[in-house]
Every structure is written in C-alpha cells, then in structure tokens.
Design a protein around this motif. Structure first.
Motif, PDB file in Angstrom:
ATOM      1  N   SER A   5      29.432  35.147  34.778  1.00  9.53           N
ATOM      2  CA  SER A   5      28.602  34.488  33.768  1.00  9.53           C
ATOM      3  C   SER A   5      29.358  34.257  32.454  1.00  9.53           C
ATOM      4  CB  SER A   5      27.345  35.318  33.511  1.00  9.53           C
ATOM      5  OG  SER A   5      27.694  36.578  32.975  1.00  9.53           O
ATOM      6  N   THR A   6      30.673  34.491  32.457  1.00 17.66           N
ATOM      7  CA  THR A   6      31.458  34.253  31.249  1.00 17.66           C
ATOM      8  C   THR A   6      31.429  32.761  30.931  1.00 17.66           C
ATOM      9  OG1 THR A   6      32.897  36.120  31.697  1.00 17.66           O
ATOM     10  CG2 THR A   6      33.754  34.424  30.224  1.00 17.66           C
ATOM     11  N   GLN A 101      40.764  40.105  28.295  1.00 17.63           N
ATOM     12  CA  GLN A 101      41.214  40.091  29.683  1.00 17.63           C
ATOM     13  C   GLN A 101      40.274  40.899  30.564  1.00 17.63           C
ATOM     14  OE1 GLN A 101      45.334  41.338  29.642  1.00 17.63           O
ATOM     15  NE2 GLN A 101      45.966  39.481  28.554  1.00 17.63           N
ATOM     16  N   GLY A 102      40.215  40.525  31.845  1.00 18.72           N
ATOM     17  CA  GLY A 102      39.382  41.230  32.810  1.00 18.72           C
ATOM     18  C   GLY A 102      37.911  40.899  32.704  1.00 18.72           C
ATOM     19  N   ARG A 103      37.579  39.854  31.947  1.00 18.09           N
ATOM     20  CA  ARG A 103      36.181  39.483  31.737  1.00 18.09           C
ATOM     21  C   ARG A 103      35.857  38.099  32.303  1.00 18.09           C
ATOM     22  NH1 ARG A 103      35.462  40.690  25.397  1.00 18.09           N
ATOM     23  NH2 ARG A 103      33.495  39.649  25.825  1.00 18.09           N
ATOM     24  N   GLY A 104      36.789  37.489  33.015  1.00 17.61           N
ATOM     25  CA  GLY A 104      36.547  36.173  33.598  1.00 17.61           C
ATOM     26  C   GLY A 104      36.837  35.012  32.667  1.00 17.61           C
ATOM     27  N   VAL A 105      37.422  35.294  31.504  1.00 20.49           N
ATOM     28  CA  VAL A 105      37.691  34.248  30.519  1.00 20.49           C
ATOM     29  C   VAL A 105      38.702  33.239  31.055  1.00 20.49           C
ATOM     30  CG1 VAL A 105      38.613  33.781  28.210  1.00 20.49           C
ATOM     31  CG2 VAL A 105      37.059  35.719  28.565  1.00 20.49           C
ATOM     32  N   ALA A 106      39.812  33.713  31.615  1.00 13.90           N
ATOM     33  CA  ALA A 106      40.848  32.804  32.124  1.00 13.90           C
ATOM     34  C   ALA A 106      40.312  31.945  33.262  1.00 13.90           C
ATOM     35  CB  ALA A 106      42.075  33.586  32.569  1.00 13.90           C
ATOM     36  N   ARG A 142      43.363  31.654  42.482  1.00 19.39           N
ATOM     37  CA  ARG A 142      42.547  31.827  43.690  1.00 19.39           C
ATOM     38  C   ARG A 142      41.059  31.654  43.363  1.00 19.39           C
ATOM     39  NH1 ARG A 142      45.441  35.514  45.304  1.00 19.39           N
ATOM     40  NH2 ARG A 142      44.540  37.195  44.081  1.00 19.39           N
ATOM     41  N   LYS A 143      40.591  32.316  42.297  1.00 23.56           N
ATOM     42  CA  LYS A 143      39.175  32.248  41.919  1.00 23.56           C
ATOM     43  C   LYS A 143      38.761  30.855  41.453  1.00 23.56           C
ATOM     44  CE  LYS A 143      39.026  37.060  40.452  1.00 23.56           C
ATOM     45  NZ  LYS A 143      38.946  37.943  39.265  1.00 23.56           N
ATOM     46  N   ALA A 144      39.699  30.106  40.874  1.00 22.39           N
ATOM     47  CA  ALA A 144      39.384  28.771  40.365  1.00 22.39           C
ATOM     48  C   ALA A 144      39.466  27.697  41.447  1.00 22.39           C
ATOM     49  CB  ALA A 144      40.307  28.425  39.198  1.00 22.39           C
ATOM     50  N   GLY A 145      39.820  28.088  42.668  1.00 23.83           N
ATOM     51  CA  GLY A 145      39.791  27.136  43.777  1.00 23.83           C
ATOM     52  C   GLY A 145      41.110  26.478  44.136  1.00 23.83           C
ATOM     53  N   PHE A 146      42.219  26.968  43.585  1.00 22.24           N
ATOM     54  CA  PHE A 146      43.529  26.427  43.924  1.00 22.24           C
ATOM     55  C   PHE A 146      43.941  26.911  45.314  1.00 22.24           C
ATOM     56  CE2 PHE A 146      43.444  25.925  39.430  1.00 22.24           C
ATOM     57  CZ  PHE A 146      44.450  25.041  39.049  1.00 22.24           C
ATOM     58  N   THR A 147      44.821  26.177  45.951  1.00 27.12           N
ATOM     59  CA  THR A 147      45.389  26.547  47.243  1.00 27.12           C
ATOM     60  C   THR A 147      46.841  26.951  47.043  1.00 27.12           C
ATOM     61  OG1 THR A 147      43.960  24.972  48.393  1.00 27.12           O
ATOM     62  CG2 THR A 147      45.943  25.690  49.559  1.00 27.12           C
TER      63      THR A 147
END
Length: 184
Positions: A5-6, A101-106, A142-147
């Motif tokens: 939810s960030t 960091q570690g909060r989903g900001v990136a 990985r989390k943002a959907g890159f391959t």
C-alpha cells in the motif's frame, strides 16, 4: 508499513534537488555503483538530471520520489534513452534513502516510472541493470514485473567492471515479445 500500500508521487527533478542528490551519494547507497562521486561529479549529474527533466522532446526524465501522504522526499528514480543490443530502449535506475528502505518505496516508484515510460510510448522495452550482488534492487525488478534475461558485464562508472543482471520489461505489455512483428 504494508509494502503493497506504499504510495509515492514522482516529481520532476529541479535545481532544488541538489541536497537530495548529495544524500543519495552516500557510501552505503553507492556501494554497487563504484562509490560516492566528487562534488564536481555531483554538480555535473545535477545538470544532466535537470536537463533530462526539462526537455519535453527528450525521452525519459529524472524524478524525486515523494512518499505520500507525508510529502517527504524518499529518493530518486529516472528513465532515459539507451541502446541495447542495437535497439533503442529505456533504462531505469533508482536510489531510496535508508530511512525509507524495506517499505516498498522503490517498487512503487519503479511501477510509476513504468507507467510514465509506457505513456511516453517511444520505445518497446525498459531495462534495469542492478549489480548481481544487489539483492534489494534485483527484488524490486522482480516485484515490478521485469523479466530476468541474464547476467551481463558492464563498466560503471567507466573503468570499473561490474557484473549486472539484465532485467527487461515489455512496455507493450507482452513479456519477451519480439521487438518487431514476425514476417508473413
């Protein structure tokens, strides 16, 4: 904080962001990029960032990552034109300050950059090249959907060899599709 939810807002890089640039130049944030830059190198980078964000005819942009609802600057992210394996593409990179960091900001900022690159519509692919040793940035990809396409050798900064992962996101929405349609 729930990383899913960030919420962030990307704001165009400006003259007023030089202190943020200094903050993201810390040794712990540049360890995978050859270490901190000199004040002269930072001034040159600031000028490039301002130019990239000010020219509407130039592909890409640099942004201050603003955490919402607080309105606090949490880092930087951008995307710019590159050539990869003979094809024009976008490249992206980011830095998030330690307290965020570690909060989903990136990941949230990277997803926002993906949408900007997709809306700009100039190139088919967006690449990210984090060091193979940078677990956090590889996880963002990985989390943002890159391959993950594999490992590559780079020089960054010039004269410093590094091993990177080549992550690619298809801005047309079809992962790993060919850049041009197949012939008849």
């Amino acid at each position: 904080m729930d990383t899913e939810s960030t919420t962030v807002r990307l704001e165009a890089w400006s003259k007023g962001d030089f202190d943020l640039l200094r903050a993201v130049n810390a040794p712990e944030l540049t360890a995978y990029l050859g270490g901190p830059e000199t004040e002269e190198q930072l001034a040159a980078r600031q000028s490039r960032y301002e130019a990239l964000s000010a020219d509407a005819d130039r592909p890409g942009g640099m942004f201050r990552i603003v955490l919402l609802p607080e309105g606090t600057a949490a880092g930087s992210i951008g995307f710019w034109e590159t050539s990869w394996e003979g094809e024009p593409a976008y490249e992206t990179g980011w830095t998030v300050l330690p307290g965020f960091q570690g909060r989903g900001v990136a990941t949230a900022a990277t997803r926002a950059v993906v949408e900007r690159a997709r809306a700009e519509g100039r190139f088919r692919h967006l690449h990210a090249f984090p060091s193979t040793d940078n677990g956090s940035s590889n996880a963002v990809c990985r989390k943002a959907g890159f391959t993950l396409l594999g490992e590559r050798d780079f020089e960054y900064p010039p004269g410093r060899p590094m091993r990177c992962n080549d992550w690619r996101l298809d801005l047309a929405g079809v992962a790993n599709a060919p850049a041009t349609p197949p012939g008849p």
